[in-house]
Design a protein around this motif. Structure first.
Motif, PDB file in Angstrom:
ATOM      1  N   ARG A 122       0.837  -1.207   0.000  1.00  0.00           N
ATOM      2  CA  ARG A 122       0.000   0.000   0.000  1.00  0.00           C
ATOM      3  C   ARG A 122       0.867   1.250   0.000  1.00  0.00           C
ATOM      4  O   ARG A 122       0.595   2.207  -0.739  1.00  0.00           O
ATOM      5  N   ASP A 123       1.907   1.271   0.824  1.00  0.00           N
ATOM      6  CA  ASP A 123       2.870   2.375   0.845  1.00  0.00           C
ATOM      7  C   ASP A 123       4.064   1.950   0.003  1.00  0.00           C
ATOM      8  O   ASP A 123       4.814   1.056   0.392  1.00  0.00           O
ATOM      9  N   ARG A 124       4.222   2.566  -1.141  1.00  0.00           N
ATOM     10  CA  ARG A 124       5.222   2.089  -2.091  1.00  0.00           C
ATOM     11  C   ARG A 124       5.943   3.260  -2.728  1.00  0.00           C
ATOM     12  O   ARG A 124       5.437   4.377  -2.785  1.00  0.00           O
ATOM     13  N   ALA A 127       4.815   4.706  -8.158  1.00  0.00           N
ATOM     14  CA  ALA A 127       3.423   5.088  -8.390  1.00  0.00           C
ATOM     15  C   ALA A 127       2.995   4.799  -9.825  1.00  0.00           C
ATOM     16  O   ALA A 127       1.812   4.578 -10.093  1.00  0.00           O
ATOM     17  N   ASP A 128       3.943   4.810 -10.760  1.00  0.00           N
ATOM     18  CA  ASP A 128       3.619   4.543 -12.163  1.00  0.00           C
ATOM     19  C   ASP A 128       4.905   4.256 -12.945  1.00  0.00           C
ATOM     20  O   ASP A 128       6.001   4.536 -12.488  1.00  0.00           O
TER      21      ASP A 128
END
Length: 221
Positions: A122-124, A127-128
């Protein structure tokens, strides 16, 4: 006597790192800052993707039975531990990165991947990316409250992520009493300043981080 080595990563990695330290005849302090919890997630159709990206062994452990829907996809994994967890789960690993997640994705793009699915936390950090057509969070790293950071005084702390580095810096009142071995330069940068000493592992894996911590423990005596 050499300084003890404090292991801050969550279980089950915490126990594995501590046991490796103890096998070297060193003292390990087991003090996880986070606990890994699975998340409910909806898996997109495997046919929508041409590869599966795994940046942590925790993604394999926590994805559950839904992971098997992607058994036919070639897997690109960050690090030997993630690759080993994927193979143990019956997945087909075609590439193992030796850096971070973004470097792995860049390499996957050069290899022709265009529609990858990333299973992650979830916390990573990622993002893309141009090769990603979907991202699913399958686990969360939850903060453990009430950690007794006084146990870290005079130790070398092993830090395996930027999030752990930031939390350690927030929790410790006097960083000058603690030396830190970071798994990667970006993790060391997240620590901030004021520590007794900081060393960065030669490679972004647990074995190299332990080795850096041992050298630091002896040098700080």
């Amino acid at each position: 006597m050499s300084r003890p080595l404090a292991v801050l990563r969550p279980e089950p990695g915490n126990a594995a790192t501590a046991q490796a330290i103890e096998a070297l005849g060193r003292t390990a302090i087991r003090l996880p800052l986070f606990a890994i919890e699975p998340l409910a997630w909806d898996g997109p159709p495997a046919t929508d993707h041409d590869a599966l990206i795994l940046t942590s062994a925790n993604a394999v452990r926590q994805a559950g039975a839904a992971l098997q829907a992607y058994a036919a996809l070639p897997v690109h994994a960050v690090g030997a531990a993630t690759a080993a967890a994927a193979r143990a789960a019956g997945l087909r690993v075609v590439a193992t990165g030796d850096s971070d997640g973004r470097a792995l994705l860049d390499a996957a793009e050069r290899a022709g991947v265009r529609r990858a699915l990333l299973l992650t936390a979830r916390d990573r950090a990622i993002a893309d990316h141009t090769v990603l057509s979907a991202i699913r969070a399958v686990y969360a790293s939850e903060v453990i409250e009430g950690v007794d950071t006084a146990l870290l005084d005079g130790s070398v702390a092993l830090v395996h992520s930027r999030r752990a580095a930031r939390r350690l810096a927030m929790l410790v009142a006097d960083p000058a009493t603690i030396a830190v071995a970071a798994i990667a330069p970006a993790v060391a940068d997240a620590l901030g300043s004021g520590w007794r000493a900081v060393a960065v592992a030669d490679r972004p894996d647990d074995t190299a981080t332990i080795a850096a911590a041992v050298v630091l423990a002896d040098a700080c005596d």
